[in-house]
Every structure is written in structure tokens, then in C-alpha cells.
Design a protein around this motif. Structure first.
Motif, PDB file in Angstrom:
ATOM      1  N   SER A 105      -3.334  -4.134  -9.560  1.00 24.96           N
ATOM      2  CA  SER A 105      -3.268  -2.750  -9.090  1.00 24.96           C
ATOM      3  C   SER A 105      -4.658  -2.287  -8.678  1.00 24.96           C
ATOM      4  O   SER A 105      -5.650  -2.562  -9.353  1.00 24.96           O
ATOM      5  CB  SER A 105      -2.701  -1.835 -10.177  1.00 24.96           C
ATOM      6  OG  SER A 105      -3.455  -1.942 -11.378  1.00 24.96           O
ATOM      7  N   TYR A 106      -4.705  -1.544  -7.553  1.00 24.00           N
ATOM      8  CA  TYR A 106      -5.986  -1.170  -6.956  1.00 24.00           C
ATOM      9  C   TYR A 106      -5.857   0.216  -6.338  1.00 24.00           C
ATOM     10  O   TYR A 106      -4.761   0.669  -6.012  1.00 24.00           O
ATOM     11  CB  TYR A 106      -6.391  -2.181  -5.883  1.00 24.00           C
ATOM     12  CG  TYR A 106      -6.289  -3.607  -6.368  1.00 24.00           C
ATOM     13  CD1 TYR A 106      -7.343  -4.210  -7.047  1.00 24.00           C
ATOM     14  CD2 TYR A 106      -5.104  -4.340  -6.196  1.00 24.00           C
ATOM     15  CE1 TYR A 106      -7.232  -5.509  -7.528  1.00 24.00           C
ATOM     16  CE2 TYR A 106      -4.989  -5.631  -6.682  1.00 24.00           C
ATOM     17  CZ  TYR A 106      -6.056  -6.214  -7.345  1.00 24.00           C
ATOM     18  OH  TYR A 106      -5.932  -7.478  -7.837  1.00 24.00           O
ATOM     19  N   GLU A 107      -7.009   0.889  -6.154  1.00 19.80           N
ATOM     20  CA  GLU A 107      -6.972   2.205  -5.525  1.00 19.80           C
ATOM     21  C   GLU A 107      -7.690   2.237  -4.190  1.00 19.80           C
ATOM     22  O   GLU A 107      -7.911   3.308  -3.629  1.00 19.80           O
ATOM     23  CB  GLU A 107      -7.521   3.281  -6.458  1.00 19.80           C
ATOM     24  CG  GLU A 107      -8.928   3.060  -6.959  1.00 19.80           C
ATOM     25  CD  GLU A 107      -9.362   4.174  -7.905  1.00 19.80           C
ATOM     26  OE1 GLU A 107      -8.846   5.307  -7.765  1.00 19.80           O
ATOM     27  OE2 GLU A 107     -10.200   3.906  -8.779  1.00 19.80           O
ATOM     28  N   SER A 108      -8.018   1.062  -3.645  1.00 15.58           N
ATOM     29  CA  SER A 108      -8.531   0.999  -2.267  1.00 15.58           C
ATOM     30  C   SER A 108      -8.077  -0.305  -1.642  1.00 15.58           C
ATOM     31  O   SER A 108      -7.960  -1.329  -2.322  1.00 15.58           O
ATOM     32  CB  SER A 108     -10.050   1.118  -2.221  1.00 15.58           C
ATOM     33  OG  SER A 108     -10.670  -0.146  -2.301  1.00 15.58           O
ATOM     34  N   ILE A 109      -7.837  -0.265  -0.334  1.00 15.07           N
ATOM     35  CA  ILE A 109      -7.390  -1.452   0.390  1.00 15.07           C
ATOM     36  C   ILE A 109      -8.462  -2.536   0.335  1.00 15.07           C
ATOM     37  O   ILE A 109      -8.153  -3.729   0.244  1.00 15.07           O
ATOM     38  CB  ILE A 109      -7.037  -1.098   1.859  1.00 15.07           C
ATOM     39  CG1 ILE A 109      -6.517  -2.327   2.609  1.00 15.07           C
ATOM     40  CG2 ILE A 109      -8.220  -0.486   2.591  1.00 15.07           C
ATOM     41  CD1 ILE A 109      -5.226  -2.880   2.106  1.00 15.07           C
ATOM     42  N   ALA A 153      -0.891   3.152  -8.937  1.00 14.29           N
ATOM     43  CA  ALA A 153      -0.813   1.722  -8.653  1.00 14.29           C
ATOM     44  C   ALA A 153      -0.395   0.951  -9.906  1.00 14.29           C
ATOM     45  O   ALA A 153       0.427   0.028  -9.837  1.00 14.29           O
ATOM     46  CB  ALA A 153      -2.146   1.219  -8.134  1.00 14.29           C
ATOM     47  N   ASP A 167     -10.668  -3.110  -2.117  1.00 12.62           N
ATOM     48  CA  ASP A 167     -10.640  -3.753  -3.433  1.00 12.62           C
ATOM     49  C   ASP A 167      -9.485  -4.744  -3.525  1.00 12.62           C
ATOM     50  O   ASP A 167      -9.636  -5.839  -4.073  1.00 12.62           O
ATOM     51  CB  ASP A 167     -10.503  -2.695  -4.533  1.00 12.62           C
ATOM     52  CG  ASP A 167     -11.758  -1.855  -4.704  1.00 12.62           C
ATOM     53  OD1 ASP A 167     -12.818  -2.262  -4.171  1.00 12.62           O
ATOM     54  OD2 ASP A 167     -11.668  -0.785  -5.338  1.00 12.62           O
ATOM     55  N   MET A 168      -8.333  -4.368  -2.993  1.00  9.39           N
ATOM     56  CA  MET A 168      -7.171  -5.237  -3.064  1.00  9.39           C
ATOM     57  C   MET A 168      -7.395  -6.516  -2.269  1.00  9.39           C
ATOM     58  O   MET A 168      -7.090  -7.621  -2.730  1.00  9.39           O
ATOM     59  CB  MET A 168      -5.917  -4.508  -2.547  1.00  9.39           C
ATOM     60  CG  MET A 168      -4.642  -5.314  -2.679  1.00  9.39           C
ATOM     61  SD  MET A 168      -3.137  -4.376  -2.264  1.00  9.39           S
ATOM     62  CE  MET A 168      -3.194  -4.433  -0.476  1.00  9.39           C
ATOM     63  N   LYS A 225      -5.440   4.862  -9.304  1.00 10.84           N
ATOM     64  CA  LYS A 225      -5.223   3.663 -10.107  1.00 10.84           C
ATOM     65  C   LYS A 225      -3.989   3.840 -10.988  1.00 10.84           C
ATOM     66  O   LYS A 225      -3.231   2.883 -11.211  1.00 10.84           O
ATOM     67  CB  LYS A 225      -6.452   3.396 -10.980  1.00 10.84           C
ATOM     68  CG  LYS A 225      -6.418   2.086 -11.748  1.00 10.84           C
ATOM     69  CD  LYS A 225      -6.443   0.879 -10.828  1.00 10.84           C
ATOM     70  CE  LYS A 225      -6.840  -0.406 -11.564  1.00 10.84           C
ATOM     71  NZ  LYS A 225      -6.010  -0.737 -12.711  1.00 10.84           N
ATOM     72  N   ILE A 270      -6.601   1.613   6.562  1.00 13.44           N
ATOM     73  CA  ILE A 270      -5.811   0.509   6.001  1.00 13.44           C
ATOM     74  C   ILE A 270      -5.526  -0.546   7.066  1.00 13.44           C
ATOM     75  O   ILE A 270      -5.791  -1.736   6.883  1.00 13.44           O
ATOM     76  CB  ILE A 270      -4.490   1.047   5.416  1.00 13.44           C
ATOM     77  CG1 ILE A 270      -4.768   2.042   4.294  1.00 13.44           C
ATOM     78  CG2 ILE A 270      -3.611  -0.106   4.923  1.00 13.44           C
ATOM     79  CD1 ILE A 270      -3.577   2.913   3.942  1.00 13.44           C
ATOM     80  N   VAL A 286       0.865  -1.179   0.000  1.00 15.85           N
ATOM     81  CA  VAL A 286       0.000   0.000   0.000  1.00 15.85           C
ATOM     82  C   VAL A 286       0.901   1.228   0.000  1.00 15.85           C
ATOM     83  O   VAL A 286       1.701   1.425   0.917  1.00 15.85           O
ATOM     84  CB  VAL A 286      -0.931   0.028   1.224  1.00 15.85           C
ATOM     85  CG1 VAL A 286      -1.848   1.245   1.152  1.00 15.85           C
ATOM     86  CG2 VAL A 286      -1.755  -1.249   1.301  1.00 15.85           C
ATOM     87  N   CYS A 294      -1.570  -1.204  -4.040  1.00 20.73           N
ATOM     88  CA  CYS A 294      -2.663  -0.266  -3.799  1.00 20.73           C
ATOM     89  C   CYS A 294      -2.083   1.139  -3.731  1.00 20.73           C
ATOM     90  O   CYS A 294      -1.156   1.392  -2.963  1.00 20.73           O
ATOM     91  CB  CYS A 294      -3.385  -0.608  -2.494  1.00 20.73           C
ATOM     92  SG  CYS A 294      -4.727   0.521  -2.064  1.00 20.73           S
TER      93      CYS A 294
END
Length: 323
Positions: free
Chosen positions: A52-56, A40, A58-59, A37, A80, A8, A33
Motif C-alpha cells: 500500500s502506497y500514497e503516491s504513484i 490504501a 512510491d508504488m 496511506k 499518474i 490507483v 495506491c
């Protein structure tokens, strides 16, 4: 067993840890993360098949992870760590724990409730010179310590804002506070004085003090001062000097010097402390043996308590006692 590790954050620390992890046998960086996006995506491209993700959230929904590294600015902590604790995913978090004390206190409560495995990136604890300092302090009575963190102001916007970074004592000088605690024991009282002299005039958006000194009382009876500045235009110096009844130790990022009478003994760092802290954490993830972890979240909370107390003392002009 190949450990699946998420990251992260997409800044320098994430890149450094990611490179080290990618070079370790049985470890795969499989998820990134970022605050966007695009960020990431850019870092994920450095690792084979990393998502690759833009929120914990989603990951964690998309990937089954054995551990997560958190390398974010101080203001970004909270959600997080709590998400990882909720799913019982061990985490390694870079210092500082936050810009304040309330956020780490909430996280610590959840970490302790879930008995989650954690490690904090106080890499100075893993230096060869620190090991030697512990050895040389045996049988000695430490009376006075003097720490310093002297440098220029980092260019990132969040560092210059007291609310988002916690200021230099919390964000950088925390290393010297933590090293003091590791070598000499707990701090019981803090008195600090800060000043804002030039950086708020040189740069825009500066609310952090650019000079500061904290005087610390230790449970052992020893006393210490730790000073910092971010107003230098070039050069950098950090370290901790310890004065005992039998020797003087001068510990910096690269070496330890011991002065005994007219004799000087030098001990250079050989191993990479970042590698050592990663190896200790991932060994614990793999085996459950956490004995090699030198800074847990609970221990790092004590360092955070000291640095935040220094900020409070500087704000009020009064000493702060620690429980």
C-alpha cells in the motif's frame, strides 16, 4: 506468467475491478495506491501480499508492475498517467479522462510518443446489446439519435463542483456520448444549453448544472440530442435510441430492443461488460494483441473532446465545431 497489477484509487471502481481481477487466473493485485496511506492500507487488506502506497512514484519504485488500473476522480488525473508512460507501464483508466481537455491532451501526446498500451473504461462498448446494435445497423441509414442520463446527484464532494468533476456531461453522460460515437461515428459540432435549477439550493457546494441538453452533428449527416439531469430524488434512467430508415433501436444498460414495423425484438445482455473489458486489456498486456480493446486513450480523447465542447458551448451560448 502471473501478471502483477497495481491499482490507483480506493473507491467503488477500484474495488469492483480489484475483485474481478482477483478472480482471474494468472493475475495478482499486488499494489494499491490511495489518496492516503490509511485508504490504501484498507483496500490492500483485501488482496494477498498487496503493498500500500500514497503516491504513484512510491508504488512504482517499490513494485515491478505489468499494468496499472487508474480509478480516480476526474481532477486527480495527469501525474499518474505521465508517471506510468515514463516507465512504460500499460494502464487501464476509468472514464472520464479528466475534468478538462488540456490534461488528457498532454497525456495523449506522451502516450503516443511512447506507444504505450492503454485501455479506457467505456464498458458500454463491451455489452452484448452493443454488439447486436452494431449488427442491426448494418445496411441502415441512421438519421436521429436521442440519448439520456437521468438520475440523482452523487454524494461525493468533488462531483458537485464543476471544476473538479467537469459536471454531469463529462462525468456520467460521457457514456452516452461514447456509445453514440461507437455506433454512429464522429461528432463534428456541438451546441449545448444547461440550467441550474434546484440542487444548488438543496445541497451545499453545488456549482454543477443540474439539467442539460446537447445537440450534436455527426460526420455522417445524422443529428443527435443527449440530455441529462441530476435533480431526481429517486429512480434512474439511461440509454440511447437510434432511428434509422428500417428500424428503431433502444439501447439501455440491460438490453436492446429493436422495433421493425409492428414487430419488437428483444436482446438481453448475458455477459459482464466489465469482465470483457478487463480480459481484453490483460490479454493485450500478456500477448501484445490489442485487437480486443475497444477504447484506447486516443479514442477516448475524442469522447472527452465532445463533452468538454458541450460545456464550452453551454458557457458561451455558441456552437463549437470539432476538428
Amino acid at each position: 506468467m502471473t501478471l502483477q497489477v497495481g491499482m490507483v484509487g480506493t473507491g467503488w471502481f477500484s474495488k469492483m475491478h480489484g475483485k474481478l481481477l482477483a478472480g482471474m487466473e494468472g493475475v495478482q493485485v499486488s499494489a494499491i495506491c490511495g489518496s492516503s496511506k490509511e485508504k490504501a492500507d484498507a483496500l490492500a487488506a483485501d488482496f494477498d501480499n498487496a503493498g500500500s502506497y500514497e503516491s504513484i512514484h512510491d508504488m512504482l519504485d517499490a513494485r515491478k508492475l505489468d499494468a496499472v488500473y487508474i480509478c480516480t476522480p476526474p481532477f486527480a488525473h495527469g501525474e499518474i498517467e505521465l508517471a506510468l508512460a515514463e516507465r512504460n507501464v500499460p494502464f487501464f483508466v476509468e472514464k472520464p479522462l479528466a475534468a478538462d481537455l488540456d490534461t488528457p491532451t498532454k497525456i495523449l501526446k506522451r502516450v503516443e510518443e511512447t506507444q504505450l498500451l492503454t485501455s479506457v473504461g467505456y464498458h458500454c462498448r463491451y455489452m452484448d446489446s452493443t454488439d447486436k446494435a452494431l449488427e442491426l445497423l448494418q445496411g441502415r441509414t441512421a438519421g436521429v439519435a436521442m440519448g439520456r442520463w437521468m438520475g440523482s446527484m452523487p454524494g461525493v464532494y468533488w462531483w458537485r463542483n464543476q471544476e473538479t468533476s467537469g459536471g454531469q456531461m463529462v462525468e456520467q453522460t460521457t457514456h452516452m456520448v461514447d456509445l453514440l460515437r461507437y455506433l454512429l461515428g464522429e461528432v463534428t459540432e456541438v451546441y449545448a444549453a444547461y440550467g441550474q435549477l434546484v440542487m444548488h439550493e438543496r445541497e451545499t457546494g453545488v456549482t454543477v448544472p443540474d439539467v442539460g441538453t446537447a445537440t450534436l452533428k455527426l460526420a455522417s449527416g445524422a443529428v443527435a440530442t443527449i440530455s441529462n439531469t441530476c435533480m431526481l430524488t429517486s429512480g434512474f434512467s439511461n440509454g440511447l435510441q437510434i432511428y434509422t430508415d428500417g428500424n428503431v433501436l433502444d439501447l439501455t444498460g440491460g438490453e436492446l430492443k429493436e422495433f421493425v414495423g409492428e414487430q419488437t425484438n428483444e436482446y438481453k445482455n448475458v455477459s459482464n461488460p466489465y469482465e470483457r473489458e478487463n480480459e481484453a486489456f490483460l490479454h493485450a498486456v500478456r500477448t501484445g494483441d490489442a485487437s480486443g480493446i475497444r477504447s484506447t486513450y486516443a479514442d477516448a480523447w475524442r469522447t472527452q473532446q465532445v463533452t468538454v465542447a458541450a460545456n464550452e458551448s453551454a458557457r458561451t451560448g455558441l456552437p463549437v465545431k470539432l476538428g
